[in-house]
Design a protein around this motif. Structure first.
Motif, PDB file in Angstrom:
ATOM      1  N   ILE A 156     -25.030 -18.352 -13.176  1.00 23.71           N
ATOM      2  CA  ILE A 156     -23.728 -18.984 -12.951  1.00 23.71           C
ATOM      3  C   ILE A 156     -23.392 -18.924 -11.462  1.00 23.71           C
ATOM      4  CG2 ILE A 156     -21.261 -18.886 -13.483  1.00 23.71           C
ATOM      5  CD1 ILE A 156     -22.047 -17.505 -16.118  1.00 23.71           C
ATOM      6  N   GLY A 158     -20.635 -19.265  -8.610  1.00 23.71           N
ATOM      7  CA  GLY A 158     -19.212 -19.266  -8.312  1.00 23.71           C
ATOM      8  C   GLY A 158     -18.946 -20.085  -7.064  1.00 23.71           C
ATOM      9  N   SER A 178     -22.031 -24.097 -12.672  1.00 20.75           N
ATOM     10  CA  SER A 178     -21.060 -23.429 -11.795  1.00 20.75           C
ATOM     11  C   SER A 178     -19.809 -22.980 -12.540  1.00 20.75           C
ATOM     12  CB  SER A 178     -20.659 -24.358 -10.655  1.00 20.75           C
ATOM     13  OG  SER A 178     -19.872 -25.429 -11.126  1.00 20.75           O
ATOM     14  N   ARG A 179     -19.158 -22.000 -11.938  1.00 20.51           N
ATOM     15  CA  ARG A 179     -17.835 -21.572 -12.388  1.00 20.51           C
ATOM     16  C   ARG A 179     -16.868 -21.887 -11.252  1.00 20.51           C
ATOM     17  NH1 ARG A 179     -15.820 -15.413 -14.014  1.00 20.51           N
ATOM     18  NH2 ARG A 179     -13.592 -15.828 -13.815  1.00 20.51           N
ATOM     19  N   ASP A 197     -16.078 -10.615  -8.667  1.00 21.01           N
ATOM     20  CA  ASP A 197     -16.698 -11.154  -9.885  1.00 21.01           C
ATOM     21  C   ASP A 197     -18.217 -11.110  -9.790  1.00 21.01           C
ATOM     22  OD1 ASP A 197     -14.261 -11.614 -11.027  1.00 21.01           O
ATOM     23  OD2 ASP A 197     -14.317 -13.797 -10.861  1.00 21.01           O
ATOM     24  N   LEU A 198     -18.752 -11.327  -8.592  1.00 21.27           N
ATOM     25  CA  LEU A 198     -20.203 -11.251  -8.392  1.00 21.27           C
ATOM     26  C   LEU A 198     -20.698  -9.821  -8.623  1.00 21.27           C
ATOM     27  CD1 LEU A 198     -22.878 -12.558  -7.412  1.00 21.27           C
ATOM     28  CD2 LEU A 198     -22.173 -11.981  -5.078  1.00 21.27           C
ATOM     29  N   ASP A 202     -19.900 -11.215 -13.481  1.00 22.27           N
ATOM     30  CA  ASP A 202     -19.279 -12.380 -14.126  1.00 22.27           C
ATOM     31  C   ASP A 202     -19.894 -13.681 -13.616  1.00 22.27           C
ATOM     32  OD1 ASP A 202     -17.670 -10.647 -15.474  1.00 22.27           O
ATOM     33  OD2 ASP A 202     -15.897 -10.968 -14.238  1.00 22.27           O
ATOM     34  N   ILE A 203     -20.396 -13.662 -12.380  1.00 21.91           N
ATOM     35  CA  ILE A 203     -21.158 -14.776 -11.829  1.00 21.91           C
ATOM     36  C   ILE A 203     -22.439 -14.191 -11.225  1.00 21.91           C
ATOM     37  CG2 ILE A 203     -19.186 -16.285 -11.384  1.00 21.91           C
ATOM     38  CD1 ILE A 203     -19.218 -15.379  -8.476  1.00 21.91           C
ATOM     39  N   ASP A 204     -23.426 -15.044 -10.981  1.00 21.48           N
ATOM     40  CA  ASP A 204     -24.712 -14.569 -10.462  1.00 21.48           C
ATOM     41  C   ASP A 204     -24.916 -14.892  -8.991  1.00 21.48           C
ATOM     42  OD1 ASP A 204     -25.928 -13.648 -13.091  1.00 21.48           O
ATOM     43  OD2 ASP A 204     -25.428 -15.741 -13.552  1.00 21.48           O
ATOM     44  N   ALA A 206     -22.584 -16.559  -5.506  1.00 15.87           N
ATOM     45  CA  ALA A 206     -21.358 -17.119  -4.953  1.00 15.87           C
ATOM     46  C   ALA A 206     -21.731 -17.980  -3.755  1.00 15.87           C
ATOM     47  CB  ALA A 206     -20.396 -16.011  -4.530  1.00 15.87           C
TER      48      ALA A 206
END
Length: 306
Positions: A156, A158, A178-179, A197-198, A202-204, A206
């Motif tokens: 994901i 960000g 993407s988020r 979040d990274l 929560d995301i992979d 950014a």
């Protein structure tokens, strides 16, 4: 008590903050903004030749905060000390209405960092240039170097919606991975929220504006990799990833700008040292690459609140 705190918080948001400090000394926060001063047809603040009055965000590290901990705070201190002036601040959240309610209302006189050629202001020669970067956890095993890196498709991504990286991500068919994050930061969240979040997983990956990413990656509790994103302007004019950054004053304030420009020129090495201490990614300035010269339709101005 809770209602009182809410009212105070709302007052701070609507009126901004004023802070006065010696260049090397402590500061006192007050709520002495006169909302009737600086409005159209009403008196404006009288200029003090012994004061450097800076417009800044109260809570937007790595740029600035009320404790003067940001890199733009340090640059302001350097300028004030060089000129032998007292440093003071008009704080306001850097979002819609910031320029109108601060510098153009004569509540302050200088903005330390804005995109070169900002058509609302008179800008100095750019003193640094930065761009967007890829950020990912070192333990992910990723090796992302450009927009075609296979590892970009593994997790994901960000990205702040409607910012320049969304163009190459769309062109490469990656928006589905993407988020998106809101372009206007929620003030209930810290400026580090995307890097947070990274770190949490929560995301992979950014894709963020370099100063924000570099600063918070340096402070991260887990090792992060920061890689400059390639320029994408030639493929998509709205995918411009790198921007010259300048100091700014009001449009007609040419004499003040000339004085400040002299400081920027003679203290340039010291300013670059501040950027390096904060982990701010920067590349050589590209002459003539301003929003004003290229036209606003040819790129997206970077947001400091991203």
């Amino acid at each position: 008590m809770l209602n009182t705190l809410k009212k105070v918080s709302l007052l701070l948001l609507l009126t901004g903050f004023t802070q006065v400090a010696l260049a090397d000394g402590p500061a006192t926060n007050t709520l002495d903004v006169d909302s009737e001063v600086g409005r159209g047809g009403l008196p404006v603040r009288e200029d003090n030749p012994n004061e450097l009055k800076v417009c800044a965000d109260f809570d937007n590290l790595p740029y600035s905060n009320g404790k003067q901990e940001g890199f733009e705070n340090k640059i302001a201190q350097l300028i004030a000390k060089d000129l032998g002036k007292t440093l003071s601040y008009q704080f306001w959240y850097d979002r819609m209405g910031f320029i109108r309610n601060t510098i153009n209302a004569h509540r302050c006189d200088v903005i330390i960092g804005t995109v070169d050629g900002n058509d609302m202001l008179l800008t100095s020669k750019p003193y640094y240039r930065s761009g967007y970067v890829f950020v990912y956890r070192q333990d992910s095993g990723y090796n992302i170097q450009d927009w075609d890196s296979p590892d970009l498709r593994k997790g994901i991504i960000g990205v702040v919606g409607q910012t320049p990286p969304s163009r190459p991500l769309n062109d490469k068919g990656l928006l589905g991975n993407s988020r998106p994050y809101r372009i206007m930061r929620d003030l209930n969240l810290p400026p580090s929220f995307i890097i947070d979040d990274l770190v949490k997983g929560d995301i992979d990956v950014a894709v963020l504006w370099g100063p924000i990413a570099g600063y918070y990656a340096k402070k991260s509790s887990v090792p992060l990799v920061v890689v400059p994103a390639p320029e994408y302007e030639k493929e998509n004019i709205h995918g411009k990833e790198y921007w010259n950054i300048s100091l700014a004053v009001r449009k007609r304030d040419k004499e003040r700008l000339a004085i400040l420009q002299e400081v920027l020129d003679r203290r340039h090495a010291d300013i670059i040292k501040i950027l390096d201490e904060y982990g701010i990614p920067h590349v050589p300035v590209v002459e003539g690459d301003s929003v004003e010269k290229k036209g606003r339709e040819k790129g997206d101005v970077i947001p400091k609140f991203e």
